[in-house]
Design an enzyme around this catalytic site. Structure first.
Site, PDB file in Angstrom:
ATOM      1  N   HIS A  59      -9.506   1.311   5.008  1.00 31.27           N
ATOM      2  CA  HIS A  59      -8.216   1.461   5.700  1.00 31.27           C
ATOM      3  C   HIS A  59      -8.395   2.366   6.918  1.00 31.27           C
ATOM      4  CE1 HIS A  59      -4.083   2.524   6.544  1.00 31.27           C
ATOM      5  NE2 HIS A  59      -3.748   1.438   5.889  1.00 31.27           N
ATOM      6  N   GLU A  94      -5.123  -4.761  10.723  1.00 32.86           N
ATOM      7  CA  GLU A  94      -4.084  -3.758  10.929  1.00 32.86           C
ATOM      8  C   GLU A  94      -4.343  -3.027  12.243  1.00 32.86           C
ATOM      9  OE1 GLU A  94      -2.225  -2.508   6.905  1.00 32.86           O
ATOM     10  OE2 GLU A  94      -3.998  -1.295   7.190  1.00 32.86           O
ATOM     11  N   LYS A 119       0.180   4.252  -0.290  1.00 29.62           N
ATOM     12  CA  LYS A 119      -0.460   5.427   0.327  1.00 29.62           C
ATOM     13  C   LYS A 119      -0.237   6.673  -0.554  1.00 29.62           C
ATOM     14  CE  LYS A 119      -0.168   3.172   4.781  1.00 29.62           C
ATOM     15  NZ  LYS A 119      -0.045   3.266   6.219  1.00 29.62           N
ATOM     16  N   ASN A 129       0.873  -1.173   0.000  1.00 27.04           N
ATOM     17  CA  ASN A 129       0.000   0.000   0.000  1.00 27.04           C
ATOM     18  C   ASN A 129       0.909   1.221   0.000  1.00 27.04           C
ATOM     19  OD1 ASN A 129      -1.770   2.058   0.488  1.00 27.04           O
ATOM     20  ND2 ASN A 129      -2.399   1.367   2.533  1.00 27.04           N
ATOM     21  N   GLU A 173      -6.739   4.724   7.980  1.00 25.07           N
ATOM     22  CA  GLU A 173      -6.530   6.154   7.707  1.00 25.07           C
ATOM     23  C   GLU A 173      -7.784   6.770   7.088  1.00 25.07           C
ATOM     24  OE1 GLU A 173      -2.887   5.482   5.584  1.00 25.07           O
ATOM     25  OE2 GLU A 173      -1.961   4.887   7.485  1.00 25.07           O
ATOM     26  N   GLY A 216       2.827   2.406  10.922  1.00 24.20           N
ATOM     27  CA  GLY A 216       3.789   3.487  10.756  1.00 24.20           C
ATOM     28  C   GLY A 216       4.491   3.892  12.037  1.00 24.20           C
TER      29      GLY A 216
HETATM   30  P1  13P Z   1       3.157   0.488   7.748  1.00 24.84           P
HETATM   31  O1  13P Z   1       3.680  -0.799   7.125  1.00 24.84           O
HETATM   32  O2  13P Z   1       3.884   1.691   7.261  1.00 24.84           O
HETATM   33  O3  13P Z   1       3.064   0.383   9.222  1.00 24.84           O
HETATM   34  O4  13P Z   1       1.654   0.652   7.197  1.00 24.84           O
HETATM   35  C1  13P Z   1       0.788  -0.401   7.286  1.00 24.84           C
HETATM   36  C2  13P Z   1      -0.441  -0.070   6.528  1.00 24.84           C
HETATM   37  O5  13P Z   1      -1.204   0.792   6.934  1.00 24.84           O
HETATM   38  C3  13P Z   1      -0.698  -0.785   5.281  1.00 24.84           C
HETATM   39  O6  13P Z   1      -1.980  -0.547   4.811  1.00 24.84           O
END
Ligand code: 13P
Length: 251
Positions: free
Chosen positions: A95, A167, A11, A9, A97, A173
């Site tokens: 997601h 997740e 992003k 992903n 976010e 992150g």
């Molecule tokens: P990270 O691998 O940067 O922690 O992000 C995970 C994520 O949100 C994948 O969708």
């Protein structure tokens, strides 16, 4: 046996030029296909260019979001038709976010999931608890509500095309990965809910990815757990070498 699925992903990262460079790097090792299904999810603006580079490879293309509507006056939205036009196969929905910053609720995630399935796109449906949920002992309650809400009214046949990504929000992150035991516990719990929703067979066939600070150094341990069927990778998917190493850990 469930085929492992590792998805990147990206992003809100990568211009078209950067995205093409990254996918060229991935192709060196992954183009011919592996025991693991590999998916890349660039931002919308790079889908076409990345998709062209993926022609005749085994790497699949995914998007990071999709409208629940077919077409019309929805400024800024992207439809299933537009995604399929670019040979997109997977779409990340719900997601954390999107849930956190854009207030997407299970109701909306569910609308999108049903639309994707109806139009033959495979949703990667994200669920996961926040740190305060975990600390209050509410992980299972929160995750169960998200799984049931996001997948309401999905038929047994459609379930075959669903991928779930667990997740934990506190691990995204942050560099804090759930331990493989913590992740396995929630994955097994999710599979139990799926059994209840759709029956033993569909639940056993459905893949549940882990996401949250997954990287080459912890991937093998996580991916060797019985109910962890892949990874949804953020930061570590932005570099070809580190993503390839995660895929290799799943082989
Ligand atoms: P990270 O691998 O940067 O922690 O992000 C995970 C994520 O949100 C994948 O969708």
């Amino acid at each position: 046996m469930r085929k492992k699925i590792i998805a990147g992903n990206w992003k809100m990262n990568k211009t078209v030029g950067d995205a093409v460079a990254l996918v060229e790097g991935l192709k060196m090792d992954l183009a011919q296909g592996t025991d693991v299904e590999v998916v890349v999810c660039p931002p919308f603006t790079a889908l076409q260019a990345v998709g062209e580079k993926l022609t005749n490879t085994q790497i699949k293309l995914g998007a990071q979001n999709m409208s629940s509507e077919d077409d019309g006056a929805y400024t800024g939205e992207i439809s299933h038709t537009m995604l399929k036009d670019l040979f997109v196969k997977y779409v990340i929905l719900g997601h954390s976010e999107r849930r956190q910053y854009y207030k997407e609720t299970d109701f909306w995630v569910n609308k999108k999931v049903k639309k994707a399935l109806e139009k033959n796109l495979r949703p990667i449906v994200c669920v996961g608890e926040k740190l305060e949920d975990r600390e209050a002992g509410n992980t299972e309650k929160v995750v169960e509500a998200q799984v049931r809400g996001s997948l309401a009214d999905v038929t047994a046949e459609q379930f075959e095309n669903v991928v779930i990504a667990y997740e934990p929000v506190w691990a995204i992150g942050t560099g804090k990965t759930a331990t493989s035991a913590q992740a396995q516990e929630v994955h097994a719990f999710i599979r139990g809910i799926l059994r209840d929703m759709t029956g033993e067979k569909a639940a056993n066939g459905l893949r549940i990815q882990y996401g949250g600070s997954m990287k080459a150094s912890n991937a093998k341990d996580l991916l060797s757990q019985p109910d962890i069927d892949g990874g949804l990778i953020g930061g570590a998917a932005l570099d070809a070498r580190s993503f390839i190493d995660i895929v290799k850990a799943g082989m």
